[in-house]
Design a protein around this motif. Structure first.
Motif, PDB file in Angstrom:
ATOM      1  N   UNK A 197       0.794  -1.235   0.000  1.00 43.05           N
ATOM      2  CA  UNK A 197       0.000   0.000   0.000  1.00 43.05           C
ATOM      3  C   UNK A 197       0.821   1.277   0.000  1.00 43.05           C
ATOM      4  N   UNK A 198       2.098   1.195   0.365  1.00 46.09           N
ATOM      5  CA  UNK A 198       2.914   2.419   0.378  1.00 46.09           C
ATOM      6  C   UNK A 198       3.457   2.781  -1.011  1.00 46.09           C
ATOM      7  N   UNK A 199       3.209   1.934  -2.011  1.00 43.13           N
ATOM      8  CA  UNK A 199       3.707   2.208  -3.358  1.00 43.13           C
ATOM      9  C   UNK A 199       2.647   2.912  -4.205  1.00 43.13           C
ATOM     10  N   UNK A 200       3.107   3.710  -5.150  1.00 38.00           N
ATOM     11  CA  UNK A 200       2.240   4.381  -6.118  1.00 38.00           C
ATOM     12  C   UNK A 200       2.802   4.076  -7.508  1.00 38.00           C
ATOM     13  N   UNK A 201       2.501   2.866  -8.004  1.00 40.39           N
ATOM     14  CA  UNK A 201       3.121   2.438  -9.245  1.00 40.39           C
ATOM     15  C   UNK A 201       2.550   3.168 -10.462  1.00 40.39           C
ATOM     16  N   UNK A 202       1.364   3.767 -10.323  1.00 34.62           N
ATOM     17  CA  UNK A 202       0.859   4.577 -11.439  1.00 34.62           C
ATOM     18  C   UNK A 202       1.783   5.758 -11.691  1.00 34.62           C
ATOM     19  N   UNK A 203       2.221   6.407 -10.616  1.00 32.67           N
ATOM     20  CA  UNK A 203       3.144   7.533 -10.754  1.00 32.67           C
ATOM     21  C   UNK A 203       4.498   7.063 -11.271  1.00 32.67           C
ATOM     22  N   UNK A 204       4.959   5.911 -10.799  1.00 40.38           N
ATOM     23  CA  UNK A 204       6.235   5.386 -11.273  1.00 40.38           C
ATOM     24  C   UNK A 204       6.162   5.054 -12.761  1.00 40.38           C
ATOM     25  N   UNK A 205       5.042   4.494 -13.203  1.00 34.81           N
ATOM     26  CA  UNK A 205       4.868   4.189 -14.628  1.00 34.81           C
ATOM     27  C   UNK A 205       4.890   5.457 -15.461  1.00 34.81           C
ATOM     28  N   UNK A 206       4.274   6.516 -14.961  1.00 39.27           N
ATOM     29  CA  UNK A 206       4.248   7.786 -15.699  1.00 39.27           C
ATOM     30  C   UNK A 206       5.665   8.335 -15.867  1.00 39.27           C
ATOM     31  N   UNK A 207       6.451   8.318 -14.792  1.00 38.83           N
ATOM     32  CA  UNK A 207       7.807   8.854 -14.867  1.00 38.83           C
ATOM     33  C   UNK A 207       8.678   7.996 -15.781  1.00 38.83           C
ATOM     34  N   UNK A 208       8.556   6.682 -15.671  1.00 39.41           N
ATOM     35  CA  UNK A 208       9.377   5.816 -16.514  1.00 39.41           C
ATOM     36  C   UNK A 208       8.995   5.940 -17.980  1.00 39.41           C
ATOM     37  N   UNK A 209       7.715   6.133 -18.250  1.00 43.28           N
ATOM     38  CA  UNK A 209       7.276   6.357 -19.627  1.00 43.28           C
ATOM     39  C   UNK A 209       7.868   7.648 -20.173  1.00 43.28           C
ATOM     40  N   UNK A 210       7.968   8.659 -19.333  1.00 43.46           N
ATOM     41  CA  UNK A 210       8.627   9.909 -19.753  1.00 43.46           C
ATOM     42  C   UNK A 210      10.104   9.675 -20.048  1.00 43.46           C
ATOM     43  N   UNK A 211      10.765   8.856 -19.210  1.00 44.56           N
ATOM     44  CA  UNK A 211      12.176   8.550 -19.484  1.00 44.56           C
ATOM     45  C   UNK A 211      12.343   7.906 -20.851  1.00 44.56           C
ATOM     46  N   UNK A 212      11.398   7.052 -21.222  1.00 40.30           N
ATOM     47  CA  UNK A 212      11.508   6.309 -22.476  1.00 40.30           C
ATOM     48  C   UNK A 212      11.404   7.214 -23.699  1.00 40.30           C
ATOM     49  N   UNK A 213      10.981   8.443 -23.488  1.00 35.76           N
ATOM     50  CA  UNK A 213      10.952   9.400 -24.601  1.00 35.76           C
ATOM     51  C   UNK A 213      12.352   9.898 -24.943  1.00 35.76           C
ATOM     52  N   UNK A 214      13.296   9.686 -24.012  1.00 37.21           N
ATOM     53  CA  UNK A 214      14.682  10.042 -24.287  1.00 37.21           C
ATOM     54  C   UNK A 214      15.312   8.933 -25.135  1.00 37.21           C
ATOM     55  N   UNK A 215      16.069   9.339 -26.114  1.00 39.61           N
ATOM     56  CA  UNK A 215      16.674   8.353 -27.025  1.00 39.61           C
ATOM     57  C   UNK A 215      17.589   7.376 -26.291  1.00 39.61           C
ATOM     58  N   UNK A 216      18.173   7.807 -25.187  1.00 42.41           N
ATOM     59  CA  UNK A 216      19.149   6.966 -24.496  1.00 42.41           C
ATOM     60  C   UNK A 216      18.504   5.908 -23.595  1.00 42.41           C
ATOM     61  N   UNK A 217      17.199   6.022 -23.330  1.00 42.13           N
ATOM     62  CA  UNK A 217      16.517   5.065 -22.444  1.00 42.13           C
ATOM     63  C   UNK A 217      15.650   4.144 -23.287  1.00 42.13           C
ATOM     64  N   UNK A 218      15.821   2.839 -23.090  1.00 39.30           N
ATOM     65  CA  UNK A 218      15.056   1.866 -23.868  1.00 39.30           C
ATOM     66  C   UNK A 218      14.447   0.817 -22.945  1.00 39.30           C
ATOM     67  N   UNK A 219      13.346   0.221 -23.390  1.00 35.21           N
ATOM     68  CA  UNK A 219      12.659  -0.823 -22.645  1.00 35.21           C
ATOM     69  C   UNK A 219      12.736  -2.103 -23.447  1.00 35.21           C
ATOM     70  N   UNK A 220      13.262  -3.140 -22.815  1.00 31.85           N
ATOM     71  CA  UNK A 220      13.439  -4.451 -23.462  1.00 31.85           C
ATOM     72  C   UNK A 220      12.387  -5.398 -22.914  1.00 31.85           C
ATOM     73  N   UNK A 221      11.273  -5.505 -23.640  1.00 31.55           N
ATOM     74  CA  UNK A 221      10.174  -6.362 -23.192  1.00 31.55           C
ATOM     75  C   UNK A 221      10.508  -7.835 -23.435  1.00 31.55           C
TER      76      UNK A 221
END
Length: 205
Positions: A181-205
Motif C-alpha cells: 500500500x505504500x507504493x504508487x506504481x501509477x506515478x512510477x509508470x508515468x515517470x518511466x514512460x517519460x524517461x523512455x521518450x529520451x533516445x538513451x533510455x530503452x525498454x526491453x520487453x
C-alpha cells in the motif's frame, strides 16, 4: 557503482526488475553486453543449458529487508555491490536482520535524506505526509538514470510500465505478492514512460 562495472568508462547500464520475461537471446545479450548491470530483490540469472531471458550478470544489487532470496541473491556476493533500500525506515519501521543474509555481507544503505525527497518530487506524490515509498525497482532505475546521465539505460522486467493498475506482482522466479500500500506504481509508470521518450533510455520487453 563504477568500481563494479564490467568496463569503464561506463556507457551503458542495464536495470532489471523482476517481472516475468520470456526467452530472448537478443534481450539477454543486450543486458550482458552492458557495462554495468543492476538487479533488484528476488532476481534470477540465466544459467547454462537453459533458455536465455534476462542475462547472467549482476554487478550491483538494490534490495530491501523483506526480500525473498533466490538462489542467486547472495551467490558470489563478495563480487558485487549491495545497496540497501529502506525507505520505510524513514517512516519509523524498525530495523530487522533476516537470517538469510550472509553474516559478513557488506552493504551500503541508500541515503534516504538525499534520495527520497528527490524521488518524491519527481513522482509528484506527498511521500512524507502519506508515508509512501518508491518500489525498489523504480529506485534502481532512478539511480541509473540520474547517476549516469550520458549513458544508454536499458530497462527490462518492469511490469507496471504496461500495467500501472496492477494490484499484484508476479515474479520471474515464480509466485506472486500484493503490491504494497505504500507504493504508487501509477506515478512510477508515468515517470518511466517519460524517461523512455529520451533516445538513451530503452525498454526491453
Amino acid at each position: 557503482m563504477v568500481t563494479y562495472a564490467k568496463r569503464t568508462p561506463v556507457t551503458s547500464v542495464a536495470v532489471l526488475g523482476n517481472a516475468p520475461l520470456g526467452p530472448s537471446d537478443i534481450r539477454a545479450q543486450a543486458i550482458d553486453d552492458s557495462d554495468l548491470v543492476i538487479r533488484v530483490n528476488s532476481f534470477v540469472l540465466d544459467v547454462p543449458g537453459e533458455p536465455r531471458c534476462q542475462g547472467s550478470r549482476a554487478d550491483v544489487v538494490v534490495w530491501n529487508r523483506i526480500t525473498r532470496p533466490t538462489r542467486f541473491t547472495f551467490d558470489r556476493y563478495r563480487e558485487r555491490l549491495y545497496l540497501l533500500a529502506e525507505p520505510m525506515r524513514f517512516h519509523g519501521r524498525p530495523e530487522v536482520w533476516p537470517q538469510s543474509w550472509p553474516p559478513d555481507l557488506g552493504f551500503v544503505p541508500l541515503p534516504n535524506a538525499e534520495i527520497l525527497p528527490r524521488i518524491g518530487d519527481e513522482l509528484d506524490i506527498p511521500w512524507r505526509a502519506e508515508k509512501l515509498a518508491p518500489t525498489t525497482g523504480f529506485t534502481a532505475a532512478w539511480l541509473a538514470v540520474n547517476l549516469f546521465p550520458e549513458c544508454d539505460i536499458r530497462l527490462s522486467g518492469f511490469s507496471f510500465i504496461d500495467d500501472p493498475g496492477q494490484t499484484e506482482w508476479t515474479y520471474q522466479v515464480g509466485g506472486s505478492s500484493p503490491v504494497a500500500p505504500e507504493h504508487r506504481i501509477e506515478a512510477e509508470a508515468r515517470v518511466m514512460t517519460d524517461w523512455l521518450k529520451e533516445e538513451r533510455v530503452s525498454l526491453w520487453r
